[in-house]
Design an enzyme around this catalytic site. Structure first.
Site, PDB file in Angstrom:
ATOM      1  N   ARG A  60      44.852  52.880  44.840  1.00 53.40           N
ATOM      2  CA  ARG A  60      44.957  54.029  43.932  1.00 53.40           C
ATOM      3  C   ARG A  60      45.829  55.144  44.522  1.00 53.40           C
ATOM      4  NH1 ARG A  60      38.834  54.299  41.335  1.00 53.40           N
ATOM      5  NH2 ARG A  60      39.377  53.154  39.449  1.00 53.40           N
ATOM      6  N   LYS A 227      27.051  41.867  33.552  1.00 55.91           N
ATOM      7  CA  LYS A 227      26.225  42.047  32.360  1.00 55.91           C
ATOM      8  C   LYS A 227      27.039  42.058  31.077  1.00 55.91           C
ATOM      9  CE  LYS A 227      22.766  45.133  32.718  1.00 55.91           C
ATOM     10  NZ  LYS A 227      22.313  46.524  32.905  1.00 55.91           N
ATOM     11  N   GLY A 373      36.848  47.389  37.486  1.00 59.82           N
ATOM     12  CA  GLY A 373      36.852  47.746  38.899  1.00 59.82           C
ATOM     13  C   GLY A 373      36.800  46.540  39.820  1.00 59.82           C
ATOM     14  N   GLY A 396      36.098  51.604  33.783  1.00 54.92           N
ATOM     15  CA  GLY A 396      35.581  52.060  32.486  1.00 54.92           C
ATOM     16  C   GLY A 396      36.685  52.481  31.530  1.00 54.92           C
TER      17      GLY A 396
HETATM   18  P1  ADP Z   1      34.204  44.612  36.543  1.00 51.70           P
HETATM   19  O1  ADP Z   1      33.894  45.733  37.525  1.00 51.70           O
HETATM   20  O2  ADP Z   1      35.489  43.930  36.853  1.00 51.70           O
HETATM   21  O3  ADP Z   1      34.064  45.058  35.124  1.00 51.70           O
HETATM   22  P2  ADP Z   1      31.494  43.655  36.727  1.00 51.70           P
HETATM   23  O4  ADP Z   1      31.077  44.906  37.412  1.00 51.70           O
HETATM   24  O5  ADP Z   1      30.997  43.420  35.336  1.00 51.70           O
HETATM   25  O6  ADP Z   1      33.079  43.476  36.782  1.00 51.70           O
HETATM   26  O7  ADP Z   1      30.985  42.375  37.534  1.00 51.70           O
HETATM   27  C1  ADP Z   1      31.160  42.215  38.903  1.00 51.70           C
HETATM   28  C2  ADP Z   1      29.907  41.722  39.543  1.00 51.70           C
HETATM   29  O8  ADP Z   1      29.440  40.541  38.898  1.00 51.70           O
HETATM   30  C3  ADP Z   1      30.117  41.365  40.986  1.00 51.70           C
HETATM   31  O9  ADP Z   1      29.232  42.106  41.786  1.00 51.70           O
HETATM   32  C4  ADP Z   1      29.804  39.855  41.042  1.00 51.70           C
HETATM   33  O10 ADP Z   1      29.153  39.467  42.214  1.00 51.70           O
HETATM   34  C5  ADP Z   1      28.883  39.712  39.875  1.00 51.70           C
HETATM   35  N1  ADP Z   1      28.809  38.309  39.436  1.00 51.70           N
HETATM   36  C6  ADP Z   1      29.746  37.570  38.833  1.00 51.70           C
HETATM   37  N2  ADP Z   1      29.328  36.334  38.601  1.00 51.70           N
HETATM   38  C7  ADP Z   1      28.060  36.242  39.093  1.00 51.70           C
HETATM   39  C8  ADP Z   1      27.076  35.217  39.134  1.00 51.70           C
HETATM   40  N3  ADP Z   1      27.313  33.997  38.654  1.00 51.70           N
HETATM   41  N4  ADP Z   1      25.890  35.530  39.702  1.00 51.70           N
HETATM   42  C9  ADP Z   1      25.650  36.749  40.203  1.00 51.70           C
HETATM   43  N5  ADP Z   1      26.532  37.753  40.184  1.00 51.70           N
HETATM   44  C10 ADP Z   1      27.728  37.519  39.622  1.00 51.70           C
HETATM   45 MG    MG Z   2      32.083  46.538  38.296  1.00 54.42          MG
END
Ligand code: ADP
Ligand code: MG
Length: 412
Positions: A60, A227, A373, A396
């Site tokens: 960043r 989620k 992120g 976000g």
């Molecule tokens: P982003 O920040 O890119 O939007 P998220 O915050 O939604 O992504 O998701 C990232 C998290 O999801 C990470 O901490 C990763 O470990 C977790 N994750 C992804 N797949 C799994 C899984 N199969 N089981 C547990 N955690 C998972």
């Molecule tokens: Mg995240």
């Protein structure tokens, strides 16, 4: 009649596009005379720090250099401000100082950075009054003023006016906070003579907007991460525009559960089960994993490849058949948007799915955009940043833009 309808349709499209372009072009940094001005730039220096306060990832800071260098070329006096993390207690103050960022920025620019260890007050006034052309002053973390009354996050009027009093022109270049209306991005813009968007924010808009407005087809969305509930808005908006949504990561298990499959102890977002069921009934566009990397313990390195999970299994990554399946969709695509890692990537063993998807995309001609992120850090840390058309600096903010929302920080 049909010609009339067609004209109406074209007019609506042009108007909508024109509206978006007009709003943004009017605020572009390059259309504003910055010569010898005092500028206040809201940058995004919200970088991850380790326990010893070393910067883990300076992406960043690097991404802010274009706007800063442009202002240097224009002989500006440059005041920088940013937040870093959340400030909820006194202990957060020391952990979230921008001091290490001042050092790193100085190294990247090969120039002295005048760091002021406060956000407003005597020290700031003195440093700003003593500035010469091309001087760079960095204020302390703006969220330090959240401690007593949420002045920054609450967009306090007095604080916004104070920021506005520091300079002639305000430049918002912090894309990561554009979905929030705080004193240091939106508040300040209301009281300063002139405001515009910096190069980073413009680059983000220029790359993310076409994905929402007019993606080339086939348009494939890859969703993963933890989620569903965080991403319902994005899924609802993108499902209308995409040809397929490939779902991996923890998110996939809620969809598989909605289909009635055994998911063992895998991540389940139970509040989103109904939404997942509804989506699966409504459309055939959602493609789910057909095999998994599983383990009996999330922290163990003993894993198995399975097509069906047992009741004690954790599904921690997508399996090889799923990678091949996803590849078959990606290979023909013209546009790809990716949010959310394909597995529990914090453990190297379960990084393979995410890495393979990077590898597949790196060989394609398609426009490829990553937002989120964790997703962005995966792509950067695995060394694939340059292989993508665009890796957003906003978590976000990029998701809200893809939901079709207007971001307050862009509308300044
Ligand atoms: P982003 O920040 O890119 O939007 P998220 O915050 O939604 O992504 O998701 C990232 C998290 O999801 C990470 O901490 C990763 O470990 C977790 N994750 C992804 N797949 C799994 C899984 N199969 N089981 C547990 N955690 C998972
Ligand atoms: Mg995240």
């Amino acid at each position: 009649m049909s010609i009339l309808l067609m004209n109406l349709f074209i007019n609506v499209i042009i108007k909508e596009k024109y509206y978006i372009l007009e709003r943004i072009i009017m605020k572009r940094i390059e259309n504003i005379d910055l010569k010898n001005k005092k500028v206040l730039i809201r940058v995004d220096f919200n970088v991850p720090l380790d326990k010893e306060l070393n910067i883990v990832d300076d992406n960043r800071i690097r991404e802010s250099l274009q706007t800063i260098n442009y202002c240097l070329d224009n002989n500006c006096k440059i005041i920088l401000m940013s937040h870093l993390g959340k400030i909820k207690s006194e202990e957060d103050l020391e952990k979230n100082s921008l001091k290490p960022v001042a050092k790193r920025l100085g190294e990247l620019l090969n120039k002295e950075i005048i760091f002021v260890p406060e956000v407003r007050g005597e020290k700031v006034n003195k440093a700003v009054n003593n500035m010469k052309e091309k001087d760079i002053v960095l204020l302390e973390n703006t969220r330090f003023l959240d401690l007593n009354g949420k002045l920054e996050s609450g967009c306090d009027e007095e604080l916004s006016k104070y920021f506005a009093s520091l300079a002639d022109i305000f430049i918002n270049d912090a894309f990561g906070t554009c979905h929030r209306a705080h004193a240091s991005n939106v508040g300040v813009s209301k009281y300063i003579k002139e405001s515009c968007l910096g190069f980073l924010v413009l680059k983000e808009i220029d790359n993310l907007m076409p994905v929402v407005n007019n993606p080339k087809h086939p348009f494939i969305v890859i969703m993963g991460g933890a989620k569903i509930s965080d991403k319902i808005g994005v899924i609802e908006n993108l499902i209308k525009k995409a040809d397929y949504i490939l779902v991996g990561g923890g998110m996939a298990y809620t969809f598989l559960k909605a289909k009635g499959e055994e998911i063992g102890k895998s991540l389940l977002d139970s509040e989103s089960l109904d939404f997942a069921k509804e989506m699966l009934e409504k459309t055939n566009k959602i493609i789910l994993p057909v095999d998994h990397i599983t383990s009996l313990d999330m922290e163990s390195n003993n894993y198995q490849i399975k097509e069906k999970l047992d009741s004690n299994d954790y599904g921690l990554d997508i399996g090889p058949k799923t990678i091949e399946l996803f590849k078959s969709y990606l290979e023909n695509s013209k546009t790809i948007f990716w949010n959310g890692p394909m597995g529990y990537y914090e453990n190297e063993i379960y990084q393979k799915g995410t890495k393979e998807i990077c590898e597949i995309i790196s060989k394609l001609e398609a426009t490829s955009v990553v937002g989120g992120g964790d997703s962005a850090s995966c792509v950067i840390n695995l060394g694939y940043k340059d292989k993508f058309t665009h890796v957003s600096t906003g978590g976000g903010a990029s998701l809200e833009l893809l939901e079709g929302k207007e971001l307050p920080g862009i509308n300044i």
